[in-house]
Design a protein around this motif. Structure first.
Motif, PDB file in Angstrom:
ATOM      1  N   LEU A  59       0.662  -1.136  -0.023  1.00 17.02           N
ATOM      2  CA  LEU A  59       0.040   0.013   0.128  1.00 17.02           C
ATOM      3  C   LEU A  59       0.737   1.253  -0.073  1.00 17.02           C
ATOM      4  CD1 LEU A  59      -2.903   1.050   0.188  1.00 17.02           C
ATOM      5  CD2 LEU A  59      -2.395   1.136   2.642  1.00 17.02           C
ATOM      6  N   PRO A  60       0.593   2.153  -1.157  1.00 25.58           N
ATOM      7  CA  PRO A  60       1.442   3.272  -0.913  1.00 25.58           C
ATOM      8  C   PRO A  60       1.235   4.079   0.353  1.00 25.58           C
ATOM      9  CG  PRO A  60       0.395   3.059  -3.162  1.00 25.58           C
ATOM     10  CD  PRO A  60      -0.326   2.162  -1.983  1.00 25.58           C
ATOM     11  N   MET A  61       2.208   5.102   0.396  1.00 29.14           N
ATOM     12  CA  MET A  61       2.120   5.914   1.812  1.00 29.14           C
ATOM     13  C   MET A  61       1.136   7.019   1.523  1.00 29.14           C
ATOM     14  SD  MET A  61       4.510   4.859   3.687  1.00 29.14           S
ATOM     15  CE  MET A  61       4.441   6.217   5.056  1.00 29.14           C
ATOM     16  N   GLU A  62       0.456   7.417   2.563  1.00 29.15           N
ATOM     17  CA  GLU A  62      -0.488   8.445   2.499  1.00 29.15           C
ATOM     18  C   GLU A  62       0.063   9.622   2.075  1.00 29.15           C
ATOM     19  OE1 GLU A  62      -4.383  10.245   4.855  1.00 29.15           O
ATOM     20  OE2 GLU A  62      -2.949   9.189   5.869  1.00 29.15           O
ATOM     21  N   VAL A  63      -0.541  10.356   0.995  1.00 32.26           N
ATOM     22  CA  VAL A  63      -0.147  11.760   0.561  1.00 32.26           C
ATOM     23  C   VAL A  63      -1.251  12.758   0.794  1.00 32.26           C
ATOM     24  CG1 VAL A  63       0.745  13.190  -1.239  1.00 32.26           C
ATOM     25  CG2 VAL A  63       1.620  10.693  -0.896  1.00 32.26           C
ATOM     26  N   GLU A  64      -1.085  13.772   1.481  1.00 31.14           N
ATOM     27  CA  GLU A  64      -1.889  14.913   1.934  1.00 31.14           C
ATOM     28  C   GLU A  64      -2.504  15.508   0.499  1.00 31.14           C
ATOM     29  OE1 GLU A  64      -4.639  17.305   3.756  1.00 31.14           O
ATOM     30  OE2 GLU A  64      -3.116  16.044   4.806  1.00 31.14           O
ATOM     31  N   GLY A  65      -3.722  15.156   0.330  1.00 35.45           N
ATOM     32  CA  GLY A  65      -4.306  15.725  -1.018  1.00 35.45           C
ATOM     33  C   GLY A  65      -4.134  14.768  -2.156  1.00 35.45           C
ATOM     34  N   GLY A  66      -3.613  13.718  -1.866  1.00 34.34           N
ATOM     35  CA  GLY A  66      -3.148  12.717  -2.807  1.00 34.34           C
ATOM     36  C   GLY A  66      -4.534  11.661  -3.280  1.00 34.34           C
ATOM     37  N   ASP A  67      -4.077  10.629  -3.629  1.00 33.61           N
ATOM     38  CA  ASP A  67      -5.164   9.524  -4.192  1.00 33.61           C
ATOM     39  C   ASP A  67      -5.894   8.842  -3.082  1.00 33.61           C
ATOM     40  OD1 ASP A  67      -4.720   9.624  -6.831  1.00 33.61           O
ATOM     41  OD2 ASP A  67      -3.051   8.358  -6.809  1.00 33.61           O
ATOM     42  N   ARG A  68      -6.938   8.620  -3.164  1.00 35.51           N
ATOM     43  CA  ARG A  68      -7.914   7.857  -2.353  1.00 35.51           C
ATOM     44  C   ARG A  68      -7.694   6.263  -2.600  1.00 35.51           C
ATOM     45  NH1 ARG A  68     -11.612  12.213  -3.589  1.00 35.51           N
ATOM     46  NH2 ARG A  68     -11.863  11.081  -5.265  1.00 35.51           N
ATOM     47  N   TYR A  69      -7.699   5.381  -1.751  1.00 35.85           N
ATOM     48  CA  TYR A  69      -7.380   3.966  -2.010  1.00 35.85           C
ATOM     49  C   TYR A  69      -8.758   3.038  -1.696  1.00 35.85           C
ATOM     50  CZ  TYR A  69      -2.772   5.651  -2.821  1.00 35.85           C
ATOM     51  OH  TYR A  69      -1.554   6.254  -3.297  1.00 35.85           O
ATOM     52  N   ILE A  70      -9.182   2.432  -2.720  1.00 34.48           N
ATOM     53  CA  ILE A  70     -10.124   1.124  -2.413  1.00 34.48           C
ATOM     54  C   ILE A  70      -9.508  -0.014  -1.855  1.00 34.48           C
ATOM     55  CG2 ILE A  70     -12.349   0.039  -3.028  1.00 34.48           C
ATOM     56  CD1 ILE A  70     -12.560   2.251  -5.023  1.00 34.48           C
ATOM     57  N   VAL A  71      -9.835  -0.461  -0.881  1.00 35.08           N
ATOM     58  CA  VAL A  71      -8.817  -1.756  -0.175  1.00 35.08           C
ATOM     59  C   VAL A  71     -10.032  -2.520   0.319  1.00 35.08           C
ATOM     60  CG1 VAL A  71      -6.631  -0.354  -0.057  1.00 35.08           C
ATOM     61  CG2 VAL A  71      -8.513  -0.350   1.894  1.00 35.08           C
ATOM     62  N   SER A  72      -9.608  -3.825   0.950  1.00 39.25           N
ATOM     63  CA  SER A  72     -10.625  -4.551   1.574  1.00 39.25           C
ATOM     64  C   SER A  72     -10.948  -4.028   2.900  1.00 39.25           C
ATOM     65  CB  SER A  72      -9.875  -5.868   1.904  1.00 39.25           C
ATOM     66  OG  SER A  72      -8.704  -5.779   2.794  1.00 39.25           O
ATOM     67  N   ALA A  73     -11.932  -4.370   3.728  1.00 45.14           N
ATOM     68  CA  ALA A  73     -12.248  -3.732   5.019  1.00 45.14           C
ATOM     69  C   ALA A  73     -11.315  -3.988   5.941  1.00 45.14           C
ATOM     70  CB  ALA A  73     -13.713  -4.471   5.317  1.00 45.14           C
ATOM     71  N   LEU A  74     -10.693  -4.959   5.950  1.00 42.04           N
ATOM     72  CA  LEU A  74      -9.563  -5.555   6.795  1.00 42.04           C
ATOM     73  C   LEU A  74      -8.290  -4.445   6.467  1.00 42.04           C
ATOM     74  CD1 LEU A  74      -8.420  -7.487   8.754  1.00 42.04           C
ATOM     75  CD2 LEU A  74      -7.450  -8.924   6.859  1.00 42.04           C
ATOM     76  N   VAL A  75      -7.997  -4.314   5.488  1.00 39.46           N
ATOM     77  CA  VAL A  75      -6.898  -3.133   5.492  1.00 39.46           C
ATOM     78  C   VAL A  75      -7.408  -1.889   5.814  1.00 39.46           C
ATOM     79  CG1 VAL A  75      -5.513  -2.055   3.489  1.00 39.46           C
ATOM     80  CG2 VAL A  75      -5.760  -4.685   3.487  1.00 39.46           C
ATOM     81  N   SER A  76      -8.501  -1.458   5.414  1.00 38.21           N
ATOM     82  CA  SER A  76      -9.198  -0.283   5.723  1.00 38.21           C
ATOM     83  C   SER A  76      -9.169  -0.076   7.571  1.00 38.21           C
ATOM     84  CB  SER A  76     -10.307   0.134   5.294  1.00 38.21           C
ATOM     85  OG  SER A  76     -10.987   1.209   5.635  1.00 38.21           O
ATOM     86  N   ALA A  77      -9.510  -0.899   8.123  1.00 35.75           N
ATOM     87  CA  ALA A  77      -9.576  -0.994   9.493  1.00 35.75           C
ATOM     88  C   ALA A  77      -8.042  -1.065  10.119  1.00 35.75           C
ATOM     89  CB  ALA A  77     -10.401  -2.282  10.080  1.00 35.75           C
ATOM     90  N   ALA A  78      -7.253  -1.835   9.502  1.00 37.80           N
ATOM     91  CA  ALA A  78      -5.606  -1.629  10.135  1.00 37.80           C
ATOM     92  C   ALA A  78      -5.237  -0.367   9.769  1.00 37.80           C
ATOM     93  CB  ALA A  78      -5.031  -2.758   9.303  1.00 37.80           C
TER      94      ALA A  78
END
Length: 110
Positions: A59-78
């Motif tokens: 999973l790429p690092m979060e970038v302020e104002g960057g892309d939004r990622y659709i992931v599994s619920a498990l990954v989203s919760a983690a």
């Protein structure tokens, strides 16, 4: 800023009338949580295991104002436990007549 689908399937979003609003194609990259399997016993001759989930991988690092990622619920919760605000998972699933998931009506943020 756009959507990056990091699940193995296209994400099809339906409106309340059952019409397709948007299809977000799979990117070819899949974000997952590291997984460890431990055998804990047997029940009626069937192996029973415990699954433990660890760090998010691919999973790429979060970038302020960057892309939004659709992931599994498990990954989203983690990711939410790590303070990530750019992760979403399919919610309000839409199923066909055989019960197979064909899309969703919304995206959830953990």
């Amino acid at each position: 800023m756009g959507w990056v689908n990091m699940t193995p399937h296209d994400v099809v979003v339906y409106d309340d009338g059952g019409e397709i609003m948007v299809t977000i194609p799979a990117s070819g990259q899949i974000a997952r949580c590291a997984e460890t399997t431990t055998r804990v016993g047997m029940v009626d001759g069937i192996p029973v295991v415990r699954k433990d989930y660890g760090d998010i991988v691919d999973l790429p690092m979060e970038v302020e104002g960057g892309d939004r990622y659709i992931v599994s619920a498990l990954v989203s919760a983690a990711g939410a436990k790590l303070g990530r605000r750019d992760l979403y998972s399919p919610a309000d699933l839409v199923r066909n007549s055989t019960g197979a998931v064909v899309g969703c009506k919304s995206l959830a943020q953990a």
